[in-house]
Motif scaffolding. Structure first.
Motif, mmCIF file in Angstrom:
data_model
loop_
_atom_site.group_PDB
_atom_site.id
_atom_site.type_symbol
_atom_site.label_atom_id
_atom_site.label_comp_id
_atom_site.label_asym_id
_atom_site.label_seq_id
_atom_site.Cartn_x
_atom_site.Cartn_y
_atom_site.Cartn_z
ATOM 1 N N ALA A 1 0.901 -1.202 0.247
ATOM 2 C CA ALA A 1 -0.068 -0.005 0.172
ATOM 3 C C ALA A 1 1.181 1.323 0.230
ATOM 4 N N CYS A 2 1.359 1.651 0.168
ATOM 5 C CA CYS A 2 2.490 2.650 0.947
ATOM 6 C C CYS A 2 3.453 2.646 -0.270
ATOM 7 N N LEU A 3 4.366 2.085 -0.242
ATOM 8 C CA LEU A 3 5.229 1.595 -1.501
ATOM 9 C C LEU A 3 4.674 1.464 -3.057
ATOM 10 N N GLY A 4 3.946 0.889 -3.222
ATOM 11 C CA GLY A 4 2.737 1.404 -3.941
ATOM 12 C C GLY A 4 2.079 2.107 -4.624
ATOM 13 N N LEU A 5 1.625 2.874 -3.734
ATOM 14 C CA LEU A 5 1.000 4.240 -4.388
ATOM 15 C C LEU A 5 2.235 4.942 -4.374
ATOM 16 N N LEU A 6 3.436 5.150 -4.093
ATOM 17 C CA LEU A 6 4.178 5.845 -3.743
ATOM 18 C C LEU A 6 4.930 5.932 -5.278
ATOM 19 N N LEU B 1 -4.811 0.400 -3.070
ATOM 20 C CA LEU B 1 -4.075 0.699 -1.888
ATOM 21 C C LEU B 1 -4.908 1.194 -1.033
ATOM 22 N N SER B 2 -5.561 2.544 -1.753
ATOM 23 C CA SER B 2 -6.551 3.750 -0.782
ATOM 24 C C SER B 2 -7.140 2.352 -0.409
ATOM 25 N N GLN B 3 -6.951 1.861 0.031
ATOM 26 C CA GLN B 3 -8.204 0.946 0.664
ATOM 27 C C GLN B 3 -7.559 0.226 1.870
ATOM 28 N N ILE B 4 -6.430 -0.303 1.432
ATOM 29 C CA ILE B 4 -5.727 -1.191 2.260
ATOM 30 C C ILE B 4 -4.505 0.236 2.871
#
Length: 459
Positions: free
Chosen positions: A300-305, A361-364
């Motif tokens: 979630a964190c790295l993927g959004l980045l 990812l915004s949900q997780i």
């Protein structure tokens, strides 16, 4: 693909079972997991569920219009398999407190199950209620007023545990028969955690209730595992048109449930639908919490980045995949090998890369600080105590700090401000682990990892 009669047009295949389970936190996951296992139990005809939403009145209204029936779709690369689930007998909005209290207190109720999310317990790591939380403070005041005999219609308990405590108090007053409370949330030793929370909250207001709970309520721990993403509005329209169901559930074929604890008033034969019962839940719980949920938090964190929107796309990114594998290797060192860890990791890769399950990812990323405390910090602490760097864990924490600084992830937990441009790494870590925050070498490693993560940002 299975042909399924639309849920709202289909009569039950048998009479609705009697309500013997009360569920708090009705949503997509509870319907793909707890309700699914109950519907598939050999004695499903004996176990009906009265379910209460968290906030959504719409879900309760829609399910009521469909007589509690809904379509569950299992999606894999091979296509969709759909079925109608019949275990929910009644659906209520979460604020229907009179019905909730009556159901918890009913002599026919044997089990209360919970899916209220980690943050929904509003408690610290020790299980004690968070007295800095205004909703907890308000509920304590309301419980004190109720204990003095005030009209309950003038008060609205706002937290799940406050409502559970008052329901148990009414049960004690009316007949006092035992009950099993089953947590289905991603908390380590979740049954004991909810037990401490309930007893601690009751003790501060209703000492007699606290004592009764300690003697009569069984707090069952469980490890739950089934990826059930929130359906997008576009997918919702497509599924509604396809199945004629206003509130379908989309999930993966995989499902797992491991439980530990007593059921003094009986339980469904969940083992007939694949659940496992054990006296040693902790290893199973840690396997799922660290490997699945921990990887989800990292992605979630790295993927959004990295510019990704869902788990499948993030896992297909070699940078994210490598970070996940490194974290998994650290976590695996602290799990028993007899849990088939290599097989579980292989299954997770297949599940994460399932293109039909769009897990956003915004949900997780919601409630990330709490999730880090439960999913990442335990691994990092063990690695550091073993004299290793915990570099994989440092990457997860660094990704969170960069994502929160960028506004992509929440930056605080329990009122403690976490990473912002003005805060140090050590200060940020206090929201996750005091032990790690005092580890100078680890803090230094995270500082280096923050710079590395920033170099990987794709925008």
């Amino acid at each position: 693909m299975s042909l399924v009669v639309p849920a709202h047009k289909r009569a039950r295949t048998r009479p609705a079972p009697p309500v013997r389970i009360v569920h708090m936190g009705l949503g997509a996951f509870s319907r793909s997991h707890t309700a699914w296992y109950t519907a598939h139990a050999a004695d499903a005809h004996e176990w009906g569920i009265a379910a209460y939403t968290g906030r959504s009145a719409y879900l309760a209204e829609a399910l009521t219009a469909q007589d509690g029936l809904y379509t569950l779709i299992e999606r894999s690369a091979g296509g969709d398999q759909a079925e109608v689930i019949e275990s929910i007998v009644r659906a209520h909005p979460g604020d229907d407190l009179d019905s909730l209290f009556a159901d918890i207190a009913a002599v026919t109720t044997s089990i209360v199950t919970l899916t209220i999310t980690e943050a929904g317990y509003r408690s610290g790591a020790d299980g004690a209620p968070d007295l800095t939380d205004p909703l907890v403070v308000a509920d304590i005041a309301a419980l004190r007023t109720l204990a003095r005999g005030s009209d309950p219609g003038t008060l609205r308990l706002q937290t799940a545990l406050g409502r559970l405590v008052w329901g148990l108090e009414l049960r004690r007053r009316s007949h006092g028969t035992p009950l099993a409370v089953v947590s289905c949330d991603n908390l380590p030793d979740n049954g004991r955690h909810v037990g401490r929370s309930v007893v601690s909250l009751a003790r501060s207001v209703l000492p007699e209730t606290a004592m009764w709970c300690e003697q009569n309520i069984s707090f069952v721990s469980s490890s739950v595992d089934r990826i059930t993403p929130r359906i997008s509005s576009q997918e919702q329209v497509a599924l509604a048109a396809r199945y004629g169901d206003g509130v379908p559930v989309l999930t993966e074929p995989f499902h797992d449930w491991v439980l530990a604890g007593d059921f003094p008033e009986g339980r469904p034969a969940w083992e007939s639908s694949g659940a496992r019962f054990t006296n040693e839940l902790e290893p199973w719980e840690a396997r799922k919490l660290w490997l699945l949920n921990g990887a989800h938090t990292l992605l979630a964190c790295l993927g959004l980045l990295r510019g990704h929107v869902d788990v499948a796309r993030a896992m297909a990114d070699p940078v994210c995949r490598q970070a996940v594998e490194e974290f998994w290797s650290e976590a695996q060192r602290h799990l028993p090998e007899d849990l088939d860890l290599h097989g579980y990791r292989a299954a997770l890769i297949e599940r994460f890369t399932n293109p039909g399950i769009v897990h956003r990812l915004s949900q997780i990323v919601l409630d990330t600080p709490t999730k880090l405390r439960l999913r990442i910090a335990p691994v990092a602490e063990r690695e550091r105590r073993a004299g290793r760097s915990a570099r994989g864990c440092a990457t997860v924490l660094a990704a969170w700090m960069v994502a929160s600084e960028s506004g992509l992830a929440p930056a605080s937990v329990s009122g403690i401000e976490a990473p912002t441009k003005d805060n140090s790494v050590a200060g940020a870590l206090t929201a996750v682990s005091a032990e790690l925050a005092e580890d100078f070498a680890f803090v230094t490693l995270i500082e280096q990892s923050v710079q590395q993560v920033k170099s990987l940002v794709s925008w």
